[in-house]
Design an enzyme around this catalytic site. Structure first.
Site, PDB file in Angstrom:
ATOM      1  N   SER A  48     -12.158  70.312 -11.609  1.00 59.97           N
ATOM      2  CA  SER A  48     -13.285  71.161 -11.199  1.00 59.97           C
ATOM      3  C   SER A  48     -13.889  70.794  -9.836  1.00 59.97           C
ATOM      4  O   SER A  48     -14.090  69.632  -9.520  1.00 59.97           O
ATOM      5  CB  SER A  48     -14.375  71.070 -12.256  1.00 59.97           C
ATOM      6  OG  SER A  48     -15.478  71.817 -11.827  1.00 59.97           O
ATOM      7  N   LYS A  73     -15.930  79.774 -22.994  1.00 59.71           N
ATOM      8  CA  LYS A  73     -16.795  80.873 -22.520  1.00 59.71           C
ATOM      9  C   LYS A  73     -17.157  81.867 -23.625  1.00 59.71           C
ATOM     10  O   LYS A  73     -18.177  82.545 -23.538  1.00 59.71           O
ATOM     11  CB  LYS A  73     -16.138  81.611 -21.349  1.00 59.71           C
ATOM     12  CG  LYS A  73     -16.102  80.779 -20.071  1.00 59.71           C
ATOM     13  CD  LYS A  73     -15.597  81.581 -18.900  1.00 59.71           C
ATOM     14  CE  LYS A  73     -15.469  80.692 -17.681  1.00 59.71           C
ATOM     15  NZ  LYS A  73     -15.106  81.417 -16.470  1.00 59.71           N
ATOM     16  N   ASP A  86     -26.479  91.760 -20.164  1.00 63.48           N
ATOM     17  CA  ASP A  86     -25.599  92.928 -20.323  1.00 63.48           C
ATOM     18  C   ASP A  86     -24.176  92.638 -19.871  1.00 63.48           C
ATOM     19  O   ASP A  86     -23.219  92.992 -20.551  1.00 63.48           O
ATOM     20  CB  ASP A  86     -26.136  94.102 -19.479  1.00 63.48           C
ATOM     21  CG  ASP A  86     -27.327  94.744 -20.171  1.00 63.48           C
ATOM     22  OD1 ASP A  86     -27.577  94.394 -21.352  1.00 63.48           O
ATOM     23  OD2 ASP A  86     -28.011  95.570 -19.529  1.00 63.48           O
ATOM     24  N   GLY A 106      -6.589  88.299 -20.117  1.00 66.08           N
ATOM     25  CA  GLY A 106      -7.516  87.256 -20.612  1.00 66.08           C
ATOM     26  C   GLY A 106      -8.954  87.501 -20.184  1.00 66.08           C
ATOM     27  O   GLY A 106      -9.333  88.633 -19.841  1.00 66.08           O
ATOM     28  N   GLY A 129      -9.244  82.892  -4.894  1.00 64.74           N
ATOM     29  CA  GLY A 129     -10.414  82.793  -5.765  1.00 64.74           C
ATOM     30  C   GLY A 129     -11.503  81.817  -5.357  1.00 64.74           C
ATOM     31  O   GLY A 129     -12.528  81.746  -6.027  1.00 64.74           O
TER      32      GLY A 129
END
Ligand code: S3P
Length: 411
Positions: free
Chosen positions: A13, A56, A68, A118, A217
């Site tokens: 990470s 998650k 939402d 996914g 990303g």
């Protein structure tokens, strides 16, 4: 006040580094097992946490309320404790939206292909809807009621405008893979890859090579952290912080790769740059010499150029997986297309453009040991150096000037 990240594994990470650049709270990595989650949420000994794979979705039942976006996506990556209650959000949604915008892509009324099914695929679907995409098609290796196969995508959606990869295909250690054959899409405006390791996947490089936009990303990772941090601190996210933080992380992680003729200054400039940027300097020639325990001239003489190139390729393959290096390549390294691709994944390639009259022939370089050979190499290679490079750096001046020019391009 406690902030951090839960998930498993967390070794890879970047979140700690990113949060350290955004805010001045202490941000820690908590690598925990699934059976420890109930106790973690019972104790609630934190102010705000981020959640990554594989939790998650698992964390949702522990929360009092979810936003939402998180509801629609079915995943939470940010949890804030307020007056003892836990609120779940999905800042990956805002991160991906920021990534698409920063790539200069417009999804309004467009056809978007989303590779994979996914968690990130769900995020991509919701983001594409929110940006007004006309048609959203999920592509998967196995067909289901709401997906098409790759072959069907080539056949029926070759006019797609944007492709978003949410699969791990192309991620290290399988960086030579690409999820889709980009040349089959004739109208492609650009691609987005959720993968950030390598920084530029083959998918992104393929897009760049056909003149489409491409972005990996890392920007999304930074943007989701900026939004999460704002939620932690109960502030409005400052979007200019995303660009600044992204630039800093990219500068730190990206390799600086120097290419060009023998004696164009790659080693000298490289060492000075490494010093300035606080990066480690590596010369691909040195890696080969160290492995073979012989000089370059001896390697050429005893085993031939083929053997040298093989070792050079192996050295480049390994170095290309690393981050934060300054790499001086041997003069012939970028003639091999595979070396260029590997170097570009985590690096920016700079061509040190030194004029022929300022280059010197030396006996320890078998291919350029006299002026005639040097001239021939120069003429044969000049265009290759130019076309493989992300930027051309005029390199006839003093070392310090060349370093300044490079900084001007990179910072
Ligand atoms: C070569 C250049 C040399 C070294 C080898 C081959 C070339 O590196 O890799 O002699 O093909 O031009 P430098 O460019 O660092 O001298």
């Amino acid at each position: 006040m406690k902030y951090g990240l839960i998930g498993k594994p967390l070794g890879h990470s970047f979140s700690r580094e990113i949060h350290a650049l955004i805010a001045d709270y202490d941000y820690r990595l908590f690598e925990i097992d699934e059976d420890e989650l109930p106790r973690f949420f019972q104790e609630r000994d934190f102010s705000g946490i981020n959640v990554t794979i594989p939790y998650k979705q698992t964390v949702i039942p522990f929360l009092d309320e979810i936003s939402d976006e998180a509801k629609k996506i079915g995943a939470v990556n940010t949890i804030v404790k307020k007056e003892g209650k836990l609120f779940g959000f999905n800042t990956d949604f805002f991160g991906m939206r920021a990534l698409i915008k920063s790539a200069g892509l417009d999804l309004e009324n467009k056809t978007v292909l989303i590779l994979g099914t996914g968690g990130t695929s769900k995020t991509a679907v919701e983001v594409s809807k929110s940006l007004g995409a006309k048609k959203i098609v999920k592509v998967s290796r196995t067909k289901s009621s709401d997906t098409v196969t790759y072959d069907e995508a080539y056949e029926k959606f070759s006019g797609a405008d944007v492709i978003i990869n949410t699969t791990p295909v192309g991620m290290f250690p399988n960086a030579d893979k690409t999820p889709v054959d980009i040349k089959k899409f004739k109208k492609l405006q650009g691609v987005i890859d959720a993968v950030y390791n390598p920084l530029r996947t083959n998918f992104v490089l393929d897009a760049e090579s056909i003149g489409a936009k491409g972005r990996g990303g890392l920007y999304m990772l930074v943007a989701q952290a900026v939004y999460a941090s704002a939620l932690f601190l109960d502030k409005t996210a400052d979007e200019s912080v995303i660009d600044k933080t992204y630039a800093r992380i990219l500068t730190e992680k990206r390799n600086i790769v120097l290419c060009g003729m023998p004696s164009s200054g790659k080693t000298t400039v490289g060492k000075a740059l490494a010093n300035d940027f606080g990066k480690r300097f590596i010369d691909t020639d040195d890696v080969v010499v160290e492995k073979k325990k012989e000089s370059i001239s001896d390697i050429f003489e005893k085993y031939g150029e083929g053997e040298f190139r093989k070792e050079e390729r192996l050295a480049i393959e390994e170095l290309s997986k690393e981050n934060g290096l300054v790499i001086a390549t041997g003069g012939g390294a970028v003639l091999d297309e595979n070396n260029v691709r590997a170097l570009r994944r985590n690096g920016v390639i700079l061509f040190l453009d030194r004029s022929l009259e300022n280059l010197v022939a030396t006996a320890d370089r078998p291919l350029s040991k006299d002026k005639e050979k040097l001239k021939n190499l120069f003429e044969k290679r000049y265009d290759v150096y130019k076309s493989c490079a992300d930027a051309v750096i005029p390199a006839d001046g003093e070392i310090a000037d060349v370093v300044e020019k490079i900084k001007g391009v990179l910072l």
